[in-house]
Write an enzyme that holds these catalytic residues in place. Structure first.
Site, short mmCIF file in Angstrom:
data_model
loop_
_atom_site.label_atom_id
_atom_site.label_comp_id
_atom_site.label_asym_id
_atom_site.label_seq_id
_atom_site.Cartn_x
_atom_site.Cartn_y
_atom_site.Cartn_z
N CYS A 1 71.84 9.54 108.18
CA CYS A 1 70.77 9.47 109.18
C CYS A 1 69.60 8.63 108.69
CB CYS A 1 70.27 10.86 109.53
SG CYS A 1 71.57 11.96 110.11
N CYS B 1 60.13 12.64 110.92
CA CYS B 1 59.84 12.63 109.48
C CYS B 1 58.99 13.84 109.09
CB CYS B 1 59.09 11.35 109.08
SG CYS B 1 60.04 9.86 109.38
#
Ligand SMILES: Cc1ncc(COP(=O)(O)O)c(C=O)c1O
Lengths: 428, 132
Positions: free
Chosen positions: B37, B106
């Site tokens: 990913c 994130c």
């Protein structure tokens, strides 16, 4: 190369001095993205300029000298474009760029021949404009086969042969891939298509001026060309459409019937003059230029390999265009790398740099692991690239890779001998 | 993409990069994300017997926002109790770094990482307690 450097000098001295002063404050960015676009060669700009002002006529005006003058210029350009691919001038149709040329080739041919032959063959690593044209045709009921590629990015000719049926009208295979720079075996593909009486279209946006192209020798029936990839202006391109044996296309833009009915609209004389001039320059300088770029490319790759472990060249090393390097720097994510080297203009196959948040479909098609696809950079070298620039870029990239690897848990695990594949990652 | 000054500062001068011995009883390790990913975070905390985080270290494979998010969270958790650290929300990180919407994941990863480190510490220590 001294000569190449000089050409960049802008005609207006004031502008260049201003730019120079600004660059004293900021380090000058280094452009290494020649596959995205190229600067227009100043000689091309010079050739174009009169056609904006004093020679502004409509090339389709038949009744006065303004029109004739513009028409003459367009015909000179047509011959210049034809020459570089071994075609005759009558076989060149001007368009707004390779996107339009690809649309016209795929949709135009399929719609003309599709009643009897509704099958199109193309490749999964084609540019989006080819793939999207194919998707639209599929939605309209045409059949499309997407050939895969081998690990080196090249198609398997046996697979192509097997895919051709009596219903196949067209095979479309790009000459040079925009991401990984691999060169498909055009001559072999052309021979197969001719034998099976199937038309062969090739997207040469990234190939013109980089490899020798000859539509006769390679049995090419249609070829797409772009201006801004070959030091010409943006917004202009061409499609070669073979006359013998004749290839017919249904126009995608209709109107005044210009370009022998295949593409209506007033021709943009200055842009076309520029495209012609760009081809003319390549006809004379291509061999020398490509020898220089090949040397620079090999030098750059060798420097990366000298300094860094665990780097991988994506795409075949030999069957590769001179100005392209596509390298995965394992354990370092591409966007973070780009952030570190912000004075160097390159592009990345990382998902984070794309709008879709998917890593490059081209790298995925080669079977490059997703994690390695995230770590790739494309470095594009071109006419104005110097060795000094490449030295600066290599140093900056290597320093950034080293810094980011120190920060990377994957690098740490790899150094400890842990097989990253053995870990159960929580995909998110 | 235009990033905030704070984000760029954390990216260029990341705080607390490094590793601790994950076998030590006082150390909790969180490893979240996946290479496929494009982001993996390893976050480690060193906890005092009183349950206070006295040190934190990270290593991150990911984009600039992922690196900055992990750097920021190591700064924030130092000196906090496990409960306080576990209560940090990804939205606080996203706000502090002015993460663009596509980068909010994130900050989620950073929140997951601290939670994973805390739970690793707790499970190691309750196992140790049980063994005593
Ligand atoms: C292989 C390829 N085909 C087509 C295109 C589109 O060309 P244009 O920008 O002239 O429409 C590009 C450029 O991005 C390309 O690299």
């Amino acid at each position: 190369m001294q000569r190449a450097r000089k050409r960049v000098t802008l005609p207006d001295k004031r502008v260049s001095e201003e730019a120079f002063n600004m660059n004293e404050l900021k380090a000058k960015p280094i452009y290494l993205d020649y596959q995205a676009t190229t600067p227009t060669d100043p000689r091309v700009v010079e050739a174009m300029l009169p056609y904006f002002t004093e020679k502004f006529g409509n090339p389709h005006s038949r009744n006065h000298s303004f029109g004739w003058e513009a028409e003459d210029a367009v015909e000179v350009a047509r011959a210049q474009v034809a020459k570089i691919i071994g075609a005759s001038a009558k076989e060149i149709i001007f368009t707004s760029g390779a996107t339009e040329s690809n649309n016209l080739a795929l949709k135009g041919v399929m719609k003309f021949y599709g009643k009897k032959k509704p099958h199109l063959i193309t490749v999964v690593t084609e540019h989006k404009c080819v793939l999207d044209s194919a998707r639209h045709l599929e939605q309209e009921g045409y059949k499309v086969t997407y050939l895969g590629v081998k690990e080196n990015g090249l198609i398997d000719l046996e697979e192509l042969k097997a895919a051709i049926t009596d219903e196949t009208a067209l095979v479309s295979v790009m000459a040079v891939n925009n991401e990984i720079g691999v060169i498909q075996p055009l001559k072999e593909i052309g021979a197969i298509c001719r034998e099976r009486k199937v038309f062969f279209h090739t997207d040469c946006a990234q190939a013109v001026g980089k490899i020798d192209l000859d539509v006769e020798d390679m049995n090419i029936d249609l070829m797409s060309i772009s201006g801004h990839k070959i030091y010409g202006p943006k917004g202009v391109g061409a499609l070669f459409v073979r006359r013998r044996p004749r290839v017919r296309v249904i126009a995608q833009i209709t109107g005044g019937g210009q370009e022998r009915g295949m593409r209506s609209g007033t021709l943009p004389t200055p842009l076309i003059v520029g495209l012609g001039k760009a081809c003319d320059i390549l006809s004379n300088e291509m061999a020398e230029e490509n020898a220089r770029l090949t040397e620079l490319r090999d030098y750059t790759l060798a420097r990366f390999r000298d300094r860094l472990a665990d780097i991988y060249l994506n795409g075949d090393e030999k069957e590769r265009v001179c100005g392209n390097l596509n390298v995965s720097f394992a354990y370092v994510e591409g966007e973070s790398l780009l952030m570190d080297i912000k004075n160097i203009a390159v592009s990345s196959g990382s998902a984070c740099t794309s709008a879709s948040l998917e890593p490059s479909y081209v790298l995925r098609a080669l079977g490059v692991d997703e994690e390695l696809a995230h770590t790739s950079l494309r470095i594009g070298i071109g006419r104005y690239t110097t060795k000094e620039e490449l030295d600066t870029a290599v140093d900056a990239i290597c320093t950034a890779v080293e810094r980011l690897r120190e920060m990377s848990p994957l690098w740490e695990m790899a150094q400890e001998g842990i097989d990253l594949k053995s870990i159960e990652w929580a995909e998110h | 993409m235009a990033y905030s000054e704070k984000l760029i500062d954390h990216y260029e001068n990341p705080r607390n990069v490094g590793s601790m011995d994950k076998n030590e009883l006082s150390v909790g390790t969180g490893l979240v994300g996946a290479p496929a990913c494009g982001d993996v975070m390893k976050l480690q905390i060193k906890v005092t017997p009183e349950g206070i985080i006295e040190d934190a270290k990270f290593k991150t494979f990911g984009c600039g926002s992922a690196i900055a998010s992990s750097s920021l969270i190591t700064e924030w958790v130092k000196g906090k109790s496990l409960d306080e650290a576990g209560a940090i929300k990804n939205s606080q990180i996203a706000e502090e770094l002015a993460l663009p919407p596509v980068k909010v994941h994130c900050s989620i990863l950073a929140e997951d990482a601290i939670k994973a480190a805390i739970s690793d510490y707790k499970s190691k220590n309750s196992a140790a307690d049980a063994a005593e």
